[in-house]
Write a protein that holds these residues in place. Structure first.
Motif, PDB file in Angstrom:
ATOM      1  N   ALA A 192       0.774  -1.117   0.201  1.00 44.78           N
ATOM      2  CA  ALA A 192      -0.011  -0.197   0.037  1.00 44.78           C
ATOM      3  C   ALA A 192       0.976   1.316  -0.019  1.00 44.78           C
ATOM      4  O   ALA A 192       0.494   2.130  -0.790  1.00 44.78           O
ATOM      5  N   LEU A 193       2.004   1.349   0.969  1.00 44.28           N
ATOM      6  CA  LEU A 193       2.928   2.371   0.630  1.00 44.28           C
ATOM      7  C   LEU A 193       3.392   2.711  -0.608  1.00 44.28           C
ATOM      8  O   LEU A 193       3.402   3.893  -1.005  1.00 44.28           O
ATOM      9  N   GLY A 194       3.740   1.835  -1.228  1.00 42.16           N
ATOM     10  CA  GLY A 194       4.548   1.763  -2.582  1.00 42.16           C
ATOM     11  C   GLY A 194       3.574   2.499  -3.518  1.00 42.16           C
ATOM     12  O   GLY A 194       3.736   3.317  -4.353  1.00 42.16           O
ATOM     13  N   ILE A 195       2.241   2.117  -3.740  1.00 42.85           N
ATOM     14  CA  ILE A 195       1.392   2.530  -4.449  1.00 42.85           C
ATOM     15  C   ILE A 195       0.828   4.010  -3.977  1.00 42.85           C
ATOM     16  O   ILE A 195       0.868   4.933  -5.037  1.00 42.85           O
ATOM     17  N   MET A 196       0.819   4.110  -2.694  1.00 40.96           N
ATOM     18  CA  MET A 196       0.335   5.506  -2.440  1.00 40.96           C
ATOM     19  C   MET A 196       1.377   6.796  -2.483  1.00 40.96           C
ATOM     20  O   MET A 196       1.127   7.700  -2.699  1.00 40.96           O
ATOM     21  N   ALA A 197       2.452   6.254  -2.073  1.00 41.67           N
ATOM     22  CA  ALA A 197       3.552   7.255  -2.509  1.00 41.67           C
ATOM     23  C   ALA A 197       3.562   7.662  -3.891  1.00 41.67           C
ATOM     24  O   ALA A 197       4.082   8.904  -4.184  1.00 41.67           O
ATOM     25  N   SER A 198       3.508   6.804  -4.688  1.00 43.17           N
ATOM     26  CA  SER A 198       3.326   6.902  -6.215  1.00 43.17           C
ATOM     27  C   SER A 198       2.406   7.831  -6.666  1.00 43.17           C
ATOM     28  O   SER A 198       2.482   9.162  -7.238  1.00 43.17           O
ATOM     29  N   ASN A 199       1.196   7.727  -5.859  1.00 48.79           N
ATOM     30  CA  ASN A 199      -0.104   8.527  -6.212  1.00 48.79           C
ATOM     31  C   ASN A 199       0.169  10.133  -5.520  1.00 48.79           C
ATOM     32  O   ASN A 199      -0.165  11.047  -6.237  1.00 48.79           O
ATOM     33  N   PHE A 200       0.714   9.992  -4.246  1.00 49.30           N
ATOM     34  CA  PHE A 200       0.966  11.029  -3.669  1.00 49.30           C
ATOM     35  C   PHE A 200       1.822  12.231  -4.507  1.00 49.30           C
ATOM     36  O   PHE A 200       1.463  13.437  -4.400  1.00 49.30           O
ATOM     37  N   TYR A 201       2.828  11.427  -5.211  1.00 47.60           N
ATOM     38  CA  TYR A 201       3.619  12.425  -5.670  1.00 47.60           C
ATOM     39  C   TYR A 201       3.417  12.465  -7.321  1.00 47.60           C
ATOM     40  O   TYR A 201       4.316  12.997  -8.044  1.00 47.60           O
ATOM     41  N   ASP A 202       2.086  12.233  -7.778  1.00 48.76           N
ATOM     42  CA  ASP A 202       1.767  12.343  -9.067  1.00 48.76           C
ATOM     43  C   ASP A 202       2.341  11.349 -10.193  1.00 48.76           C
ATOM     44  O   ASP A 202       2.615  11.753 -11.020  1.00 48.76           O
ATOM     45  N   ASN A 203       2.831  10.334  -9.630  1.00 41.88           N
ATOM     46  CA  ASN A 203       3.333   9.127 -10.327  1.00 41.88           C
ATOM     47  C   ASN A 203       4.440   9.657 -11.201  1.00 41.88           C
ATOM     48  O   ASN A 203       4.263   9.850 -12.480  1.00 41.88           O
ATOM     49  N   PRO A 204       5.409  10.022 -10.741  1.00 36.06           N
ATOM     50  CA  PRO A 204       6.500  10.629 -11.178  1.00 36.06           C
ATOM     51  C   PRO A 204       7.287   9.659 -12.524  1.00 36.06           C
ATOM     52  O   PRO A 204       8.045  10.050 -13.361  1.00 36.06           O
ATOM     53  N   SER A 205       7.260   8.336 -12.093  1.00 35.46           N
ATOM     54  CA  SER A 205       7.851   7.389 -12.893  1.00 35.46           C
ATOM     55  C   SER A 205       7.110   7.280 -14.073  1.00 35.46           C
ATOM     56  O   SER A 205       7.917   6.797 -15.427  1.00 35.46           O
ATOM     57  N   GLU A 206       5.873   7.949 -14.499  1.00 38.04           N
ATOM     58  CA  GLU A 206       5.430   8.073 -15.826  1.00 38.04           C
ATOM     59  C   GLU A 206       5.824   9.142 -16.760  1.00 38.04           C
ATOM     60  O   GLU A 206       5.590   9.404 -17.819  1.00 38.04           O
ATOM     61  N   LYS A 207       6.631  10.084 -16.025  1.00 42.86           N
ATOM     62  CA  LYS A 207       7.057  11.154 -16.473  1.00 42.86           C
ATOM     63  C   LYS A 207       8.516  11.044 -17.064  1.00 42.86           C
ATOM     64  O   LYS A 207       9.015  11.959 -17.525  1.00 42.86           O
ATOM     65  N   LEU A 208       9.021  10.241 -17.024  1.00 44.65           N
ATOM     66  CA  LEU A 208      10.290   9.782 -17.434  1.00 44.65           C
ATOM     67  C   LEU A 208      10.435   8.340 -18.010  1.00 44.65           C
ATOM     68  O   LEU A 208       9.576   7.428 -17.648  1.00 44.65           O
ATOM     69  N   LYS A 209      11.596   7.791 -18.496  1.00 45.34           N
ATOM     70  CA  LYS A 209      11.692   6.409 -18.779  1.00 45.34           C
ATOM     71  C   LYS A 209      12.603   5.927 -17.619  1.00 45.34           C
ATOM     72  O   LYS A 209      13.728   6.317 -17.508  1.00 45.34           O
ATOM     73  N   LEU A 210      11.881   5.128 -16.886  1.00 45.17           N
ATOM     74  CA  LEU A 210      12.418   4.426 -15.846  1.00 45.17           C
ATOM     75  C   LEU A 210      12.984   2.949 -16.116  1.00 45.17           C
ATOM     76  O   LEU A 210      12.098   2.352 -16.675  1.00 45.17           O
ATOM     77  N   ILE A 211      14.271   2.657 -16.012  1.00 47.07           N
ATOM     78  CA  ILE A 211      14.590   1.449 -16.212  1.00 47.07           C
ATOM     79  C   ILE A 211      15.349   0.745 -15.011  1.00 47.07           C
ATOM     80  O   ILE A 211      16.126   1.283 -14.133  1.00 47.07           O
ATOM     81  N   GLY A 212      15.072  -0.321 -14.465  1.00 44.95           N
ATOM     82  CA  GLY A 212      15.378  -1.073 -13.483  1.00 44.95           C
ATOM     83  C   GLY A 212      16.528  -2.092 -13.962  1.00 44.95           C
ATOM     84  O   GLY A 212      16.265  -2.879 -14.784  1.00 44.95           O
ATOM     85  N   ILE A 213      17.627  -2.271 -13.114  1.00 40.45           N
ATOM     86  CA  ILE A 213      18.542  -3.325 -13.234  1.00 40.45           C
ATOM     87  C   ILE A 213      18.613  -4.231 -11.967  1.00 40.45           C
ATOM     88  O   ILE A 213      18.718  -3.549 -10.911  1.00 40.45           O
ATOM     89  N   THR A 214      18.380  -5.435 -12.096  1.00 43.67           N
ATOM     90  CA  THR A 214      18.405  -6.414 -10.987  1.00 43.67           C
ATOM     91  C   THR A 214      19.213  -7.449 -11.231  1.00 43.67           C
ATOM     92  O   THR A 214      19.608  -7.913 -12.304  1.00 43.67           O
ATOM     93  N   GLY A 215      19.678  -8.124 -10.294  1.00 42.17           N
ATOM     94  CA  GLY A 215      20.514  -9.160 -10.357  1.00 42.17           C
ATOM     95  C   GLY A 215      21.410  -9.448  -8.962  1.00 42.17           C
ATOM     96  O   GLY A 215      21.380  -8.569  -8.378  1.00 42.17           O
ATOM     97  N   THR A 216      22.203 -10.383  -8.747  1.00 47.00           N
ATOM     98  CA  THR A 216      22.962 -10.278  -7.792  1.00 47.00           C
ATOM     99  C   THR A 216      24.357  -9.588  -7.927  1.00 47.00           C
ATOM    100  O   THR A 216      24.889  -8.785  -6.976  1.00 47.00           O
ATOM    101  N   ASN A 217      25.028  -9.647  -9.089  1.00 45.55           N
ATOM    102  CA  ASN A 217      26.327  -9.017  -9.548  1.00 45.55           C
ATOM    103  C   ASN A 217      25.995  -8.164 -10.754  1.00 45.55           C
ATOM    104  O   ASN A 217      25.227  -8.714 -11.550  1.00 45.55           O
TER     105      ASN A 217
END
Length: 488
Positions: free
Chosen positions: A89-114
């Motif tokens: 809920a916190l993740g969703i609400m934080a995004s809503n509270f700040y007007d969904n900033p991730s939709e206003k740029l291209k956000l690329i996530g990198i995951t893995g161990t190394n």
């Protein structure tokens, strides 16, 4: 200022007590930070339970509470919202509270161990060289174009994360590259964000103190790919056995693979690997990079593939990659006046340590000794300790076991765990020096001209964590100071 009902958009709600037609000025999950018109989210954490601090948040003028358990005694002036998962809920609400900033740029996530830090930092540098304003969220530091913002976690909490994105958008950034840790995914710190793409590097033994099982660790990493929208891209390392797992049931419309050994959409061939850098062939084109090691060939390839998937010309991407400097603390090396090479590397998992030592093995002439200084962190996955020691001994001529960040554990007990992995024939090549500074000085003093010293585990870190304190400590600075003293 936002209405609570708008902040709750897309949150899975079980029950509401009170009105959601109220104004909220801030979102907090620490009751001490609650102020007038705050929304307090009660989080169940490893060390504390936010539900025990609901009254304190209300006393500090919070107007609403999000919780997984409704308190028995409720204030008639407070709105209570019952949810099944406060983290989510916190993740969703934080995004809503700040007007969904991730939709206003291209956000690329990198995951893995190394490889997360190197790949995300390389992409940040790459896109800036290609003329873009770019944000970076990484273990080493966060950046808003050319402004540095200190990093406290690999992935910030949901509120800090969205605040960073807002700052990036306001600064004109059109891209953001971020490391996404398994902890952050499991704790929903990036839930609610819209990712334009995701990159998977590899998976090896790490963080089982937190995730308990390897399957749970895999599932946490896969969450990033499960949340991708149809218009996003997914890029995975096909040489890693979990690469294809990440793509299972992934909704991303563009799914691509990269590899050094397997048949993949993007391929790299290592032509030359020396301390001066890498000569590789990518997509039939030669690239001379300032990175060292086959593991960096993967990082270069993933950065190249991401640049191409983002729509940039292949030749422009390769040209920019050739000018990028290595990331601090990642196979960062210095050479003393009498030609001893010291490598500082963040390798703190068995796989990362093996990669770095195999790189050294590929480059060395066999006429020199490899001296490895290595420890393991306290209050972390203890099962990797003997494996780290075994790998260090297998690929080194001499090994000095020492402290890493012992945290609240006895450093000698950590080293004892490591020594359990030493084969009988390798004991003769090992030493134990608990004090990390003295261990590094010892390695420098016994090294002869041409020898190679690897100091593993801390890399870019400028501290050592002991008994709850972060004391100033810098592997590279100690090496440089010791080299100077030895050559007076």
């Amino acid at each position: 200022m936002k209405l609570l009902q708008d902040i709750l958009y897309q949150v899975s709600i079980k029950e509401v007590v009170g009105s959601t037609n109220i104004e909220v000025e801030s979102i907090v999950f620490d009751s001490r930070k609650a102020t007038k018109s705050s929304l307090f989210i009660a989080i169940k954490g490893a060390l504390s339970n936010g539900h025990e601090f609901i009254d304190q948040a209300i006393a500090n003028d919070a107007v609403a509470v999000i919780c997984e358990e409704l308190p028995e005694s409720k204030s008639p002036d407070i709105t209570y919202v019952l949810v099944s998962d406060s983290h989510e809920a916190l993740g969703i609400m934080a995004s809503n509270f700040y007007d969904n900033p991730s939709e206003k740029l291209k956000l690329i996530g990198i995951t893995g161990t190394n490889g997360k830090t190197t790949t995300s930092t390389m992409l940040y540098d790459l896109l800036r060289l290609l003329g873009n304003k770019v944000g970076l969220i990484s273990t080493v530091e966060n950046k808003i174009d050319n402004e540095i913002v200190p990093a406290t976690h690999t992935t910030p909490d949901a509120v800090s994360f969205n605040q960073l994105l807002v700052q990036m958008v306001e600064s004109g950034c059109t891209y953001c590259f971020m490391e996404v840790s398994s902890h952050a995914l499991h704790q929903h710190r990036v839930t609610g964000a819209k990712f334009s793409g995701a990159v998977y590097t590899n998976l090896s033994h790490d963080h089982l103190d937190y995730h308990k099982t390897f399957d749970a660790y895999i599932a946490a990493k896969k969450m990033l790919f499960d949340m991708l929208p149809k218009e996003a891209f997914a890029l995975v390392n096909l040489d890693d056995r979990q690469g294809e797992t990440m793509l299972q049931n992934c909704k991303a419309g563009i799914q691509r693979t990269y590899a050094l050994k397997s048949m993949a959409d993007f391929k790299v061939k290592v032509i030359e690997n020396q301390f001066g850098g890498l000569h590789v062939n990518i997509d039939g084109l030669d690239l001379y990079a300032k990175m060292v090691g086959r593991f960096n060939a993967y990082n270069l390839l993933s950065a190249y593939a991401t640049g191409v998937l983002l729509g940039f010309e292949k030749l422009d991407v390769l040209t920019a990659l050739s000018s990028i400097n290595p990331v601090a603390g990642r196979f960062q090396y210095v050479i003393s006046p009498d030609k001893v090479t010291a490598i500082i590397d963040y390798a703190h998992t068995p796989d990362a340590l093996k990669n770095v030592l195999k790189t050294v093995e590929d480059i060395r002439t066999k006429n020199e000794e490899v001296i490895t200084v290595v420890g393991c962190g306290g209050n972390r996955d203890a099962t990797k300790r003997p494996e780290m020691a075994r790998i260090a001994c297998k690929f080194s001529d001499r090994v000095i076991f020492t402290s890493d960040n012992p945290r609240n554990e006895d450093p000698e007990a950590i080293i004892e765990d490591m020594i359990k992995g030493v084969e009988p024939q390798d004991f003769r090549k090992t030493n134990t020096i608990v004090n990390r500074k003295e261990a590094i000085k010892m390695a420098c003093s016994i090294a002869r001209s041409g020898d190679i010293i690897l100091i593993a585990g801390k890399g870019h870190e400028k501290y050592q964590e002991i008994k709850g304190e972060r004391l100033p400590f810098d592997d590279l600075a100690i090496v440089n100071d010791t080299f100077k003293l030895l050559n007076h």
